[in-house]
Design an enzyme around this catalytic site. Sequence first.
Site, PDB file in Angstrom:
ATOM      1  CD  GLU A  36     119.279  56.826  33.284  1.00 52.76           C
ATOM      2  OE1 GLU A  36     118.405  56.249  32.614  1.00 52.76           O
ATOM      3  OE2 GLU A  36     120.164  57.546  32.782  1.00 52.76           O
ATOM      4  CG  ASN A  81     121.189  58.454  27.830  1.00 52.70           C
ATOM      5  OD1 ASN A  81     121.533  57.451  27.204  1.00 52.70           O
ATOM      6  ND2 ASN A  81     120.182  59.218  27.448  1.00 52.70           N
ATOM      7  CG  ASN A 182     122.660  53.175  28.096  1.00 58.45           C
ATOM      8  OD1 ASN A 182     121.716  52.400  27.963  1.00 58.45           O
ATOM      9  ND2 ASN A 182     122.531  54.492  27.965  1.00 58.45           N
ATOM     10  CD  GLU A 183     119.855  54.386  24.530  1.00 64.18           C
ATOM     11  OE1 GLU A 183     119.966  55.619  24.533  1.00 64.18           O
ATOM     12  OE2 GLU A 183     118.765  53.811  24.659  1.00 64.18           O
ATOM     13  CE1 TYR A 262     112.082  53.847  27.165  1.00 63.50           C
ATOM     14  CE2 TYR A 262     113.969  54.240  25.732  1.00 63.50           C
ATOM     15  CZ  TYR A 262     113.451  53.978  26.985  1.00 63.50           C
ATOM     16  OH  TYR A 262     114.291  53.833  28.061  1.00 63.50           O
ATOM     17  CD  GLU A 311     117.325  52.409  28.425  1.00 64.82           C
ATOM     18  OE1 GLU A 311     116.662  53.296  27.852  1.00 64.82           O
ATOM     19  OE2 GLU A 311     118.497  52.561  28.809  1.00 64.82           O
ATOM     20  CD  GLN A 359     114.673  55.332  34.074  1.00 63.52           C
ATOM     21  OE1 GLN A 359     114.648  55.820  35.191  1.00 63.52           O
ATOM     22  NE2 GLN A 359     115.555  55.738  33.151  1.00 63.52           N
TER      23      GLN A 359
HETATM   24  O1  AHR Z   1     115.331  55.438  30.119  1.00 59.24           O
HETATM   25  C1  AHR Z   1     115.622  56.760  29.787  1.00 59.24           C
HETATM   26  C2  AHR Z   1     116.806  56.899  28.842  1.00 59.24           C
HETATM   27  O2  AHR Z   1     116.455  56.421  27.580  1.00 59.24           O
HETATM   28  C3  AHR Z   1     118.045  56.117  29.210  1.00 59.24           C
HETATM   29  O3  AHR Z   1     118.869  56.819  30.076  1.00 59.24           O
HETATM   30  C4  AHR Z   1     118.725  55.935  27.889  1.00 59.24           C
HETATM   31  O4  AHR Z   1     119.520  54.778  27.857  1.00 59.24           O
HETATM   32  C5  AHR Z   1     117.599  55.941  26.881  1.00 59.24           C
HETATM   33  O5  AHR Z   1     117.877  56.731  25.791  1.00 59.24           O
END
Ligand code: AHR
Length: 512
Positions: A36, A81, A182-183, A262, A311, A359
């Site tokens: 990213e 993001n 995305n999100e 996460y 992710e 990432q």
């Molecule tokens: O990976 C970091 C961020 O975490 C990404 O940009 C977003 O999609 C997520 O909230």
Amino acid sequence: MTTFTRIPTAAQADISVNPKHIVSKIDDNTYGGFTEHMGRCIYGGIYDPGNPLSDENGFRKDVIAAMKELNVPVVRYPGGNFVATYHWMDGVGPRDQRPKRRELAWIGVESNEFGTDEFLHWCEVVGTEPYMCLNFGTGTLDEALGWVEYCNATTDTYYANLRRKNTGRDKPYGVKYWALGNEMWGPWQVGQMTKEDYAKKAYQWAKALKLLDPSITLILCGETGFSSWDSYVIKECIRHDLHGLGGSTSSSLIDMHSIHLYTASADHLQNVTAPLAAERAIEITAGLIDLARIENKVPPTVPRQKICFDEWNVWDPFRAPGEDGGEEKYTLSDALAVSVWLNVFVRQSKYIGMANIAQSVNVISPLMTHETGITKQATWWPLLLFSKYMRGSTVAVNLRCAAYDGPTKPEWIRGTVDTPWLDVSAAVDEQGVVTLAVVNIHPSEDLAVKINGVFGSVTAYTVTATGVDAINTKAWSEMQVKEIRADGGLDRSMYIFPKHSLTMLRWQSRSS
Ligand code: AHR
């Protein structure tokens, strides 16, 4: 798939594995990555012009070698993001004419020095497939269509010709994977929308994108897999009307559903059991997909939509804020949590079409660059072992052992999912080599286990350290892989899994 039988602590633990009990194929894309425009992932990570370690394109050669070592099959780009305010046209054409823009996800400035052609060229050098995410925030459908045409079209039309003009390249890049935002549910997202608005927009974009290029794989934007957003958008978008598909009965507009999670905790046992939330998330999402297929009467000729876990990782955004580049320092405990994450994907391979560690470089990453080289963090080692050895097919396993009964994060794991002291998955490759991956999450006890089904020479790969808080730094790498070969086989089929460790046992199955 692993079934679990709980036994008292004093009883003999065992693991039974039979390579003929194949469950499903493990998609190679399970070992995908993600780059990213955030922190030092692109600039100073994969792209570092002027550094003696970079090639003539400005690509860091040590990072390329690390990606090749990991055999990363697919890499997501450009966010995250970041993509919600990204206009891809800013990042193509002569570099000196590319505009600098304010960047609103991580509050910075984007130079646009690195864009579509640079990323797609980098993928070719690494030998990986690109996976692009479309701007559902400030972007338009016209821009998205232009991007797909720029990357994939052979026609004598504007964007295909722009690619030819910018790069001299007649051959299209053939980008197969495209995400519909995305999100978009997140309050932090530019252009955040309701599930109703998203579902309507995603479906209409999907129709147009597939009219332009029916060969692409489209990925719907989900949340965690266990939310009303997921349930609604899956129900609305996984259906089968034939508009725009040329009447095809064997394809649909949406090919995969994306979810993100996460996990992290300062407490070791909560940290290593947290990825089990992802296991339930996958099962719930798979159920929602099946429910939509049933209720929307999707014919069985349309392949079952898989989950794109695009992710995942260990990340505490308070410990390593995204605005500061998210540079997590990973411990052995985190490496074991990553091992459990990867066991989850192997156990659930039936439902997983792709997974992307978030990432790949510098930002919440197993791989860190510095001016004169790279550091492989603690989490690098399980990722490498899984990518190397846990390919092929998932094998069913039965595990009998005692379990951890303390608190979990999220709390709902307790009462929903079992948390045995050993976290186990198994795979068999095309040569009939069986790999059993065992994480002993216990912070202080080695566990002696009888392995039913093991025979002949065994090679053991272990990742551990003196304590769960150990980290690898630029100067000191305590965590690596220790390899031991037992040519005479295991004594009485017993193996002692050291406290706080990942072990992979590999042997040739009898039948091949
Ligand atoms: O990976 C970091 C961020 O975490 C990404 O940009 C977003 O999609 C997520 O909230």
